[in-house]
Motif scaffolding. Structure first.
Motif, PDB file in Angstrom:
ATOM      1  N   THR A 189     -27.613  14.415 -49.248  1.00  0.00           N
ATOM      2  CA  THR A 189     -26.962  12.882 -49.598  1.00  0.00           C
ATOM      3  C   THR A 189     -25.792  13.832 -50.117  1.00  0.00           C
ATOM      4  N   ASN A 190     -25.752  15.442 -49.857  1.00  0.00           N
ATOM      5  CA  ASN A 190     -24.455  16.206 -50.924  1.00  0.00           C
ATOM      6  C   ASN A 190     -23.037  15.996 -50.277  1.00  0.00           C
ATOM      7  N   GLY A 191     -23.492  15.802 -48.971  1.00  0.00           N
ATOM      8  CA  GLY A 191     -21.727  15.136 -47.608  1.00  0.00           C
ATOM      9  C   GLY A 191     -21.537  13.811 -47.932  1.00  0.00           C
ATOM     10  N   GLN A 192     -22.619  13.024 -48.267  1.00  0.00           N
ATOM     11  CA  GLN A 192     -22.045  11.520 -48.829  1.00  0.00           C
ATOM     12  C   GLN A 192     -20.576  11.421 -50.173  1.00  0.00           C
ATOM     13  N   HIS A 193     -21.190  12.456 -50.682  1.00  0.00           N
ATOM     14  CA  HIS A 193     -20.145  12.145 -51.452  1.00  0.00           C
ATOM     15  C   HIS A 193     -19.268  13.615 -51.746  1.00  0.00           C
ATOM     16  N   ALA A 194     -18.801  13.785 -50.744  1.00  0.00           N
ATOM     17  CA  ALA A 194     -18.013  13.953 -50.670  1.00  0.00           C
ATOM     18  C   ALA A 194     -17.256  14.601 -48.717  1.00  0.00           C
ATOM     19  N   PHE A 195     -17.964  14.426 -48.132  1.00  0.00           N
ATOM     20  CA  PHE A 195     -16.497  14.275 -46.875  1.00  0.00           C
ATOM     21  C   PHE A 195     -16.757  12.890 -46.199  1.00  0.00           C
ATOM     22  N   TYR A 196     -17.515  12.228 -46.304  1.00  0.00           N
ATOM     23  CA  TYR A 196     -18.109  10.846 -45.448  1.00  0.00           C
ATOM     24  C   TYR A 196     -17.407   9.986 -45.867  1.00  0.00           C
ATOM     25  N   GLN A 197     -16.295   9.948 -47.080  1.00  0.00           N
ATOM     26  CA  GLN A 197     -15.026   9.369 -46.711  1.00  0.00           C
ATOM     27  C   GLN A 197     -14.615   8.767 -45.322  1.00  0.00           C
ATOM     28  N   LEU A 198     -13.814  10.486 -45.096  1.00  0.00           N
ATOM     29  CA  LEU A 198     -13.475  10.822 -43.660  1.00  0.00           C
ATOM     30  C   LEU A 198     -13.846   9.901 -42.978  1.00  0.00           C
ATOM     31  N   LEU A 199     -15.714   9.977 -42.820  1.00  0.00           N
ATOM     32  CA  LEU A 199     -16.264   9.718 -41.351  1.00  0.00           C
ATOM     33  C   LEU A 199     -16.051   8.376 -41.476  1.00  0.00           C
ATOM     34  N   HIS A 200     -15.789   7.291 -42.630  1.00  0.00           N
ATOM     35  CA  HIS A 200     -15.697   6.046 -42.336  1.00  0.00           C
ATOM     36  C   HIS A 200     -14.763   5.746 -42.496  1.00  0.00           C
ATOM     37  N   GLN A 201     -13.703   5.557 -42.915  1.00  0.00           N
ATOM     38  CA  GLN A 201     -12.425   5.536 -43.073  1.00  0.00           C
ATOM     39  C   GLN A 201     -12.050   6.191 -42.765  1.00  0.00           C
ATOM     40  N   GLY A 202     -11.296   7.243 -42.235  1.00  0.00           N
ATOM     41  CA  GLY A 202     -10.266   8.144 -41.901  1.00  0.00           C
ATOM     42  C   GLY A 202      -9.776   7.591 -40.016  1.00  0.00           C
ATOM     43  N   THR A 203      -8.684   8.531 -39.873  1.00  0.00           N
ATOM     44  CA  THR A 203      -8.761   8.424 -38.522  1.00  0.00           C
ATOM     45  C   THR A 203      -9.211   8.762 -36.936  1.00  0.00           C
ATOM     46  N   ARG A 204      -9.576   9.771 -37.546  1.00  0.00           N
ATOM     47  CA  ARG A 204     -10.359  11.512 -36.612  1.00  0.00           C
ATOM     48  C   ARG A 204     -12.216  10.424 -35.862  1.00  0.00           C
TER      49      ARG A 204
END
Ligand code: F6P
Length: 543
Positions: free
Chosen positions: A382-397
């Protein structure tokens, strides 16, 4: 010469179809087909692959498999397994699949009985490993070997370190491994600092035995050993073994060819873990566990070779990657293992995928007119969840993601694995379906915050689940990705098995080295930026 793939009817049909898919949400696809979550799945050996949360319909899959047929993917697969020289720029067969053939298989390529040769080396590896693990092979002073240090880089490091870390739960025989790859002197320094030379064995792994980083580290390891033991060159024989295709260079280094384990030019570095390159893993987990890993690879090889396109997991996943990269505009691909033991898996995959498919010239030498080779990256959940998942969920890419998880943990502690896997399942669902403005508002969210809390969803992912991380399932996972790479390479009409792009940097580093060490003052045709940087480096360097 094959036609540019973008000019085919199949490619054009996919292009048109992409416009329709862009207007469709995963919510609609699931609502329109209640069986989708079970239907869009495929099983390969012990791996259950759910690709239902991808931005595809039955039509998309039909169009993609038609494209595969058009470029002759099935024939290319058959050619690889038969030992044809599909690595055209190096005029070599590509036979990593032969490394995991069972003993009773038959394959003769270019006059070589490949199966006999593979099993002869494997037998020697197993015997050597048993001696070390049983304490019969001892160091120069009579101490038992307790630590193995693998020295290698690229494919001669990433495969072994990834697999060693992944299979830590299967370690027995009292051997632990460390890995030195970087020519940064801190790597060998820190790796050896607390080791006892008397109980340390170095495995120097290099296909060519000419790689600057590996040779520099191996020379330093030898100095460290001899100084630590206060011994002469005769101590090297009990503390150094080599894995290479180049016996002459191994012997020039001072390692007795009797202590060398060979492989062949038809094994690419990034495909070499199941060859003698995996020796450190074998020393740690023992020959029968290593065989289980190879059997895992082989099961997926057979599936890839024989399953029809619509049920062929590596083919389907490779085609999905093409779909995202070439038709929906994705630049990167995330690999998110929900297993701490797989923490080096994304790094391993980076070499496998990017050194293989980071090409811009077709097999016939023409420049490609389309994107190739996505950028692979990732971290364990779950380390990624607290790092870059924000971009996966709400980013533009658009970032397609592979989630890899296991039903059983390697260490079952309280309810921790269930909590871990609840994150695994939650993430793919949240990415796919998100949360609408109405849902967010209905939760009592203040109106001005609603847009910030909306989760658009429609983010694609593939879920890969095995019962447990074992040597067999690890072999299956690696083979799955190897064959995804071949599938993509065939569509792109590139050669995934050479790596000319890494040569220039190596040559230039060798040319610049004398300037940095002070053996040479100037270099005539060097650009002004590099010249100024090196001058500054030399002026400030304290020796
Ligand atoms: O990075 C380039 C490369 O040639 C890789 O393909 C290879 O895995 C690595 O260097 C190490 O090469 P060798 O095993 O010959 O030392």
């Amino acid at each position: 010469m094959a036609a540019d793939v973008t000019t085919t009817d199949e490619w054009q049909a996919l292009r048109k179809h992409a416009d329709e898919i862009r207007a469709t949400h995963l919510r609609d696809l699931f609502a329109g087909d209640p069986a989708r979550g079970e239907r869009f799945t495929v099983e390969v050996a012990d791996l259950y692959v759910d690709y239902s949360k991808n931005l595809v319909t039955d039509e998309t899959l039909g169009l993609l498999t038609a494209l595969a047929e058009r470029v002759g993917l099935t024939e290319r697969i058959a050619a690889m397994f038969a030992g044809a020289h599909i690595n055209g720029t190096e005029d070599r067969a590509v036979l990593h699949t032969a490394l995991r053939l069972p003993r009773d298989a038959a394959l003769t390529v270019d006059g070589q009985d490949v199966v006999a040769d593979v099993h002869a080396v494997r037998q020697r590896m197993a015997e050597f490993a048993e001696q070390v693990r049983a304490g019969q092979w001892r160091g120069h002073t009579g101490e038992r070997i307790r630590t193995v240090v693998n020295i290698g880089i690229g494919g001669s490091d990433l495969g072994p370190v990834m697999a060693y870390e992944a299979l830590k739960a299967y370690r027995d025989g009292g051997i632990s491994c460390r890995f030195v790859s970087n020519i940064d002197p801190t790597d060998i320094h820190d790796t050896t600092a607390d080791l006892d030379p008397a109980s340390t064995l170095f495995v120097v792994v290099s296909k060519t035995f000419s790689t600057q980083e590996t040779l520099a580290n191996a020379h330093q390891a030898r100095r460290w050993l001899l100084a630590g033991l206060n011994a002469g060159e005769e101590a090297v024989a009990k503390h150094f073994v080599a894995v290479s295709t180049n016996e002459q260079r191994v012997s020039d280094f001072g390692i007795d060819p009797a202590n060398m384990f060979g492989f062949w030019d038809w094994v690419g570095g990034r495909y070499s873990l199941p060859s003698a390159v995996g020796l450190s893993v074998l020393l740690a987990i023992g020959p029968s566990r290593f065989d289980e890993m190879l059997a895992g690879y082989h099961a997926v090889d057979e599936h890839f070779r024989t399953a029809p396109p619509a049920r062929n997991a590596p083919m389907l996943l490779g085609l999905l990657n093409i779909w995202y990269a070439n038709f929906l505009g994705a630049q990167t691909h995330a690999v998110l293992p929900y297993s701490q033991y797989l923490h080096r898996f994304p790094a391993y995959l980076q070499q496998l995928t990017m050194e293989s498919n980071g090409k811009s010239v077709r097999t016939g030498g023409q420049p490609v007119s389309y994107d190739t080779g996505e950028i692979f990256w990732g971290e364990p959940g779950t380390n990624g969840q607290h790092a870059f998942y924000q971009l996966l969920h709400q980013g533009t890419r658009l970032v397609p993601a592979d989630f890899i998880g296991f039903n059983e943990p390697n260490h079952d502690i309280g309810d921790m694995h269930d909590l871990f896997m609840s994150n695994f399942f939650a993430q793919t669902a949240a990415l796919a379906f998100g949360r609408t403005a109405d849902q967010v508002a209905a939760e009592g969210t203040p109106a001005e915050l609603v847009p910030h809390r909306v989760m658009p969803g429609n983010h694609p992912s593939t879920t890969i689940v095995a019962d447990q991380l074992t040597p067999a399932t690890l072999g299956q996972l690696v083979a799955l990705y190897e064959h995804i790479v071949l599938t993509e390479g065939a569509i792109w009409d590139i050669n995934p098995f050479d790596q000319w792009g890494v040569e220039l940097g190596k040559v230039m580093a060798n040319q610049l080295a004398p300037l940095l060490t002070g053996d040479r003052a100037e270099m005539a045709d060097l650009d002004s930026s590099t010249t100024a940087l090196i001058r500054r480096y030399r002026a400030q360097r304290r020796r």
